[in-house]
Design a protein around this motif. Structure first.
Motif, PDB file in Angstrom:
ATOM      1  N   ASN A  41      42.346 -28.435 -58.201  1.00  0.00           N
ATOM      2  CA  ASN A  41      41.391 -29.178 -57.316  1.00  0.00           C
ATOM      3  C   ASN A  41      39.980 -28.457 -57.677  1.00  0.00           C
ATOM      4  O   ASN A  41      39.209 -29.188 -57.370  1.00  0.00           O
ATOM      5  CB  ASN A  41      41.741 -28.698 -55.809  1.00  0.00           C
ATOM      6  N   GLY A  45      38.782 -32.719 -57.768  1.00  0.00           N
ATOM      7  CA  GLY A  45      39.822 -33.642 -56.983  1.00  0.00           C
ATOM      8  C   GLY A  45      40.040 -35.055 -57.375  1.00  0.00           C
ATOM      9  O   GLY A  45      39.917 -35.600 -58.632  1.00  0.00           O
ATOM     10  N   GLU A  46      40.019 -35.824 -56.433  1.00  0.00           N
ATOM     11  CA  GLU A  46      40.240 -37.360 -56.615  1.00  0.00           C
ATOM     12  C   GLU A  46      39.022 -37.919 -57.023  1.00  0.00           C
ATOM     13  O   GLU A  46      39.469 -38.810 -57.877  1.00  0.00           O
ATOM     14  CB  GLU A  46      40.462 -37.880 -55.289  1.00  0.00           C
ATOM     15  N   GLU A  47      37.919 -37.502 -56.807  1.00  0.00           N
ATOM     16  CA  GLU A  47      36.655 -38.203 -57.745  1.00  0.00           C
ATOM     17  C   GLU A  47      36.715 -38.032 -59.117  1.00  0.00           C
ATOM     18  O   GLU A  47      36.664 -38.976 -59.786  1.00  0.00           O
ATOM     19  CB  GLU A  47      35.402 -37.461 -57.112  1.00  0.00           C
ATOM     20  N   ALA A  49      39.611 -37.513 -60.777  1.00  0.00           N
ATOM     21  CA  ALA A  49      40.652 -38.270 -61.380  1.00  0.00           C
ATOM     22  C   ALA A  49      40.402 -39.761 -61.433  1.00  0.00           C
ATOM     23  O   ALA A  49      40.855 -40.409 -62.510  1.00  0.00           O
ATOM     24  CB  ALA A  49      41.910 -37.979 -60.353  1.00  0.00           C
ATOM     25  N   THR A  50      39.754 -40.233 -60.311  1.00  0.00           N
ATOM     26  CA  THR A  50      39.262 -41.651 -60.360  1.00  0.00           C
ATOM     27  C   THR A  50      38.503 -41.886 -61.641  1.00  0.00           C
ATOM     28  O   THR A  50      38.598 -43.021 -62.072  1.00  0.00           O
ATOM     29  CB  THR A  50      38.744 -42.122 -58.865  1.00  0.00           C
ATOM     30  N   LYS A  61      46.486 -35.901 -62.972  1.00  0.00           N
ATOM     31  CA  LYS A  61      47.487 -35.479 -61.917  1.00  0.00           C
ATOM     32  C   LYS A  61      46.822 -34.167 -61.298  1.00  0.00           C
ATOM     33  O   LYS A  61      46.711 -33.165 -62.210  1.00  0.00           O
ATOM     34  CB  LYS A  61      48.762 -35.300 -62.259  1.00  0.00           C
ATOM     35  N   SER A  64      48.293 -29.367 -56.706  1.00  0.00           N
ATOM     36  CA  SER A  64      47.681 -28.658 -55.746  1.00  0.00           C
ATOM     37  C   SER A  64      48.528 -27.492 -55.145  1.00  0.00           C
ATOM     38  O   SER A  64      49.761 -27.647 -55.153  1.00  0.00           O
ATOM     39  CB  SER A  64      47.233 -29.741 -54.545  1.00  0.00           C
TER      40      SER A  64
END
Length: 123
Positions: A41, A45-47, A49-50, A61, A64
């Motif tokens: 993380n 995180g998701e930002e 990864a996107t 991936k 976490s």
């Protein structure tokens, strides 16, 4: 500086997530066949990864820690990175960071990896 080995040494004031963006971009340029990367993380995180998926086609991936975990928890595939870090730190030059130039630190790390890879061949 990054070469075909995907090694990036940065000053201490550079956040890992900022360096990871640079490293992924350069790594993708040198090795477009890499399509999966694991990160924790701390890398955005998701930002993160996107962005990696849309711009580079690399699936990130996020590994976490379970929210209900107490104490030490073995995370999937994380041990591979930790083991690799410990192997390179066994090289005396990597145990302390006395290098003035980042290229010298990278050379020490590359030398440790060369030693790790060639040692089994010489036995």
């Amino acid at each position: 500086m990054v070469d075909q080995d995907g090694l990036l040494v940065t000053p201490a004031d550079v956040q890992d997530r900022d360096a990871a963006r640079i490293l992924l971009t350069r790594l993708h340029t040198a090795h477009p066949e890499i399509v999966l990367v694991r990160a924790d993380n701390g890398y955005g995180g998701e930002e993160f990864a996107t962005r990696a998926q849309t711009e580079l086609g690399i699936t990130v991936k996020i590994v976490s820690r379970p929210k209900d975990a107490n104490g030490f928890v073995l995370l999937p595939k994380r041990w591979v990175v930790e083991r690799l870090n410990s192997w390179t730190m066994r090289a005396r030059g990597n145990a302390r960071d006395y290098e003035r130039l980042m290229s010298h630190a990278e050379a020490h790390i590359q030398w440790a990896f060369i030693t790790l890879m060639t040692r089994p061949l010489t036995r």
